[in-house]
Design a protein around this motif. Structure first.
Motif, PDB file in Angstrom:
ATOM      1  N   GLU A 176     -21.333   5.790  16.647  1.00  9.54           N
ATOM      2  CA  GLU A 176     -22.045   5.724  17.960  1.00  9.54           C
ATOM      3  C   GLU A 176     -23.220   6.967  17.878  1.00  9.54           C
ATOM      4  N   VAL A 177     -22.975   8.247  17.509  1.00  9.69           N
ATOM      5  CA  VAL A 177     -23.874   9.148  17.382  1.00  9.69           C
ATOM      6  C   VAL A 177     -24.903   8.754  16.682  1.00  9.69           C
ATOM      7  N   GLY A 191     -31.271   4.325  25.682  1.00  9.60           N
ATOM      8  CA  GLY A 191     -30.029   4.688  25.729  1.00  9.60           C
ATOM      9  C   GLY A 191     -29.787   6.434  26.175  1.00  9.60           C
ATOM     10  N   PRO A 192     -28.860   6.832  26.320  1.00  4.38           N
ATOM     11  CA  PRO A 192     -28.638   8.370  26.849  1.00  4.38           C
ATOM     12  C   PRO A 192     -29.024   9.245  25.467  1.00  4.38           C
ATOM     13  N   SER A 193     -29.538  10.354  26.146  1.00  2.00           N
ATOM     14  CA  SER A 193     -29.822  11.498  24.988  1.00  2.00           C
ATOM     15  C   SER A 193     -28.619  12.131  24.593  1.00  2.00           C
ATOM     16  N   LEU A 194     -28.644  12.150  23.201  1.00  2.00           N
ATOM     17  CA  LEU A 194     -27.282  13.094  22.487  1.00  2.00           C
ATOM     18  C   LEU A 194     -27.536  14.686  22.630  1.00  2.00           C
ATOM     19  N   LEU A 195     -26.276  15.235  23.009  1.00  2.00           N
ATOM     20  CA  LEU A 195     -26.522  16.632  23.182  1.00  2.00           C
ATOM     21  C   LEU A 195     -25.654  17.504  22.398  1.00  2.00           C
ATOM     22  N   ASP A 196     -24.549  16.963  22.084  1.00  2.00           N
ATOM     23  CA  ASP A 196     -23.402  17.701  21.227  1.00  2.00           C
ATOM     24  C   ASP A 196     -22.567  16.957  20.465  1.00  2.00           C
ATOM     25  N   VAL A 197     -21.916  17.209  19.438  1.00  2.00           N
ATOM     26  CA  VAL A 197     -21.067  16.485  18.559  1.00  2.00           C
ATOM     27  C   VAL A 197     -20.012  17.491  18.023  1.00  2.00           C
ATOM     28  N   TYR A 245     -18.466  13.553  21.554  1.00  2.00           N
ATOM     29  CA  TYR A 245     -19.653  13.771  21.540  1.00  2.00           C
ATOM     30  C   TYR A 245     -20.028  13.664  23.202  1.00  2.00           C
ATOM     31  N   VAL A 246     -21.222  14.686  23.327  1.00  2.00           N
ATOM     32  CA  VAL A 246     -21.654  14.727  24.843  1.00  2.00           C
ATOM     33  C   VAL A 246     -23.092  14.229  24.843  1.00  2.00           C
ATOM     34  N   MET A 247     -23.412  13.442  25.777  1.00  4.07           N
ATOM     35  CA  MET A 247     -24.570  12.802  25.935  1.00  4.07           C
ATOM     36  C   MET A 247     -25.065  12.859  27.503  1.00  4.07           C
ATOM     37  N   VAL A 250     -23.076   2.766  24.030  1.00  2.20           N
ATOM     38  CA  VAL A 250     -23.918   2.030  22.859  1.00  2.20           C
ATOM     39  C   VAL A 250     -22.610   1.536  21.702  1.00  2.20           C
ATOM     40  N   GLY A 251     -21.521   1.360  22.276  1.00  7.58           N
ATOM     41  CA  GLY A 251     -20.324   1.070  20.982  1.00  7.58           C
ATOM     42  C   GLY A 251     -20.600  -0.137  20.415  1.00  7.58           C
ATOM     43  N   GLY A 252     -21.520  -1.184  20.929  1.00  7.62           N
ATOM     44  CA  GLY A 252     -21.664  -2.340  20.220  1.00  7.62           C
ATOM     45  C   GLY A 252     -22.849  -2.375  19.666  1.00  7.62           C
ATOM     46  N   THR A 253     -23.622  -1.427  19.552  1.00  5.01           N
ATOM     47  CA  THR A 253     -25.074  -1.442  18.835  1.00  5.01           C
ATOM     48  C   THR A 253     -24.653  -1.378  17.502  1.00  5.01           C
ATOM     49  N   THR A 254     -25.278  -2.351  16.721  1.00  5.93           N
ATOM     50  CA  THR A 254     -25.135  -2.783  15.465  1.00  5.93           C
ATOM     51  C   THR A 254     -26.306  -2.859  14.678  1.00  5.93           C
ATOM     52  N   ILE A 255     -26.161  -2.452  13.218  1.00  2.77           N
ATOM     53  CA  ILE A 255     -27.335  -2.310  12.307  1.00  2.77           C
ATOM     54  C   ILE A 255     -27.656  -3.981  12.058  1.00  2.77           C
TER      55      ILE A 255
END
Length: 337
Positions: free
Chosen positions: A65-66, A82-88, A101-103, A166-171
């Motif tokens: 997801e990250v 989608g949301p912005s990624l802030l921290d992992v 992770y933080v978004m 975004v858990g379902g987002t797939t390549i």
């Protein structure tokens, strides 16, 4: 649904402080926002700012997801789909190490709730924007997968659709990881669960149908015949019929193609009028300016005068009303897109 063990592992109470093991950032849990197959999402506070924090004991899921959120940031500019990624980081709790992770916390009503509050005249504008963002996502090599109204939040002003979870987002090219049956073409027997642009576009068409069936409906015969009948039973879906059927049958190669068709319908006046605010502005303007003068009118009206077209009586009034309506529709769409 998340399994009970994972839910218990990631269950924390409001007020709990999540301290990152590596980056040393601290997050105070406010409340649970939701949970799914791969983790729990919480509303948290960090340095007086609200954030969304997702934790899971599945490190691979967090990493996946990250990577999606990082990809979003690269291709979509400051206003991302989608949301912005802030921290992992990892949190060493008394139950073991938990990855998180933080978004960005995206606040607002979900898509269907927004339409109930503001009116369905916003629908086409938001779909145009969603298709534009999906096109950028697809060009970057991803498919959103689990696209549904619950995962679409409308922020603003100006009103804008954002995707969460975004858990379902797939390549592209792989099998879809997560889906919801009503929006899944495999469930309706209208295609595979291969991650490709047409999979998301099928879901967009089902969301269009969903606007007329807020409680959805169950599959009986399935296939295009049942969905075609459902569309034709709702007059409010008639304007989108062409776009919906092409999308359900996989005839669009890209979100850009679907967006072009939808925009054409709007220009051809087959789509309902723009948002109420624009309509009210049009009415107010007509009240203030019952007759047009070259020095006080809008540019398009000056052009009308320069052409020297002299209308009289009701013909002039009708022409003015149409021109003003087109002007405010153009203004509204450009303001929101």
């Amino acid at each position: 649904m998340m399994n009970h063990t994972l839910k218990s592992q990631c269950k924390v109470s409001p007020g709990t402080v999540i301290a990152g093991k590596w980056h040393l950032n601290k997050y105070t849990i406010i409340k649970e926002l939701g949970f799914g197959a791969n983790g729990v999402v919480y509303l948290a506070k960090h340095n007086h700012t609200h954030v969304a924090l997702k934790m899971s004991d599945n490190g691979m899921s967090i990493t996946s997801e990250v990577n999606v959120l990082k990809s979003f940031a690269k291709v979509q500019g400051p206003l991302t789909l989608g949301p912005s990624l802030l921290d992992v980081d990892d949190w060493q709790s008394n139950r073991g190490r938990i990855s998180f992770y933080v978004m960005e916390y995206i606040q607002g009503p979900d898509f269907l709730t927004f339409l109930q509050q503001k009116g369905k005249s916003w629908t086409s504008v938001l779909f145009l924007q969603l298709l534009n963002d999906l096109d950028k996502l697809h060009e970057s090599g991803w498919v959103f997968g689990d696209l549904k109204p619950e995962n679409l939040i409308v922020t603003g002003p100006p009103s804008r659709m954002r995707c969460i979870d975004v858990g379902g987002t797939t390549i592209q090219g792989r099998a879809i990881k997560e889906f919801t049956e009503f929006y899944d073409r495999g469930y309706w027997g209208l295609g595979s669960r291969k991650a490709e642009p047409s999979y998301d576009l099928f879901a967009v068409a089902m969301i269009m149908i969903n606007t007329a069936y807020p409680n959805r409906f169950s599959k009986t015969t399935g296939g295009i015949s049942q969905l075609r009948e459902a569309v034709r039973q709702k007059p409010e879906l008639a304007a989108w019929e062409k776009v919906i059927f092409k999308s359900l049958q996989g005839h669009y190669r890209s979100a850009k193609e679907m967006r072009t068709d939808l925009l054409s319908l709007m220009i051809d006046k087959k789509i309902p009028d723009p948002p109420k605010r624009a309509q009210e502005a049009n009415v107010d303007n007509q009240k203030k300016k019952p007759s047009l003068h070259p020095q006080g009118s809008q540019p398009i009206t000056r052009q009308n005068y320069r052409k020297g077209r002299k209308k009289s009586g009701w013909k002039e009034f009708f022409f003015i009303a149409v021109v003003l309506g087109l002007f405010y529709a153009w203004y509204t769409f450009n303001k929101l897109l």
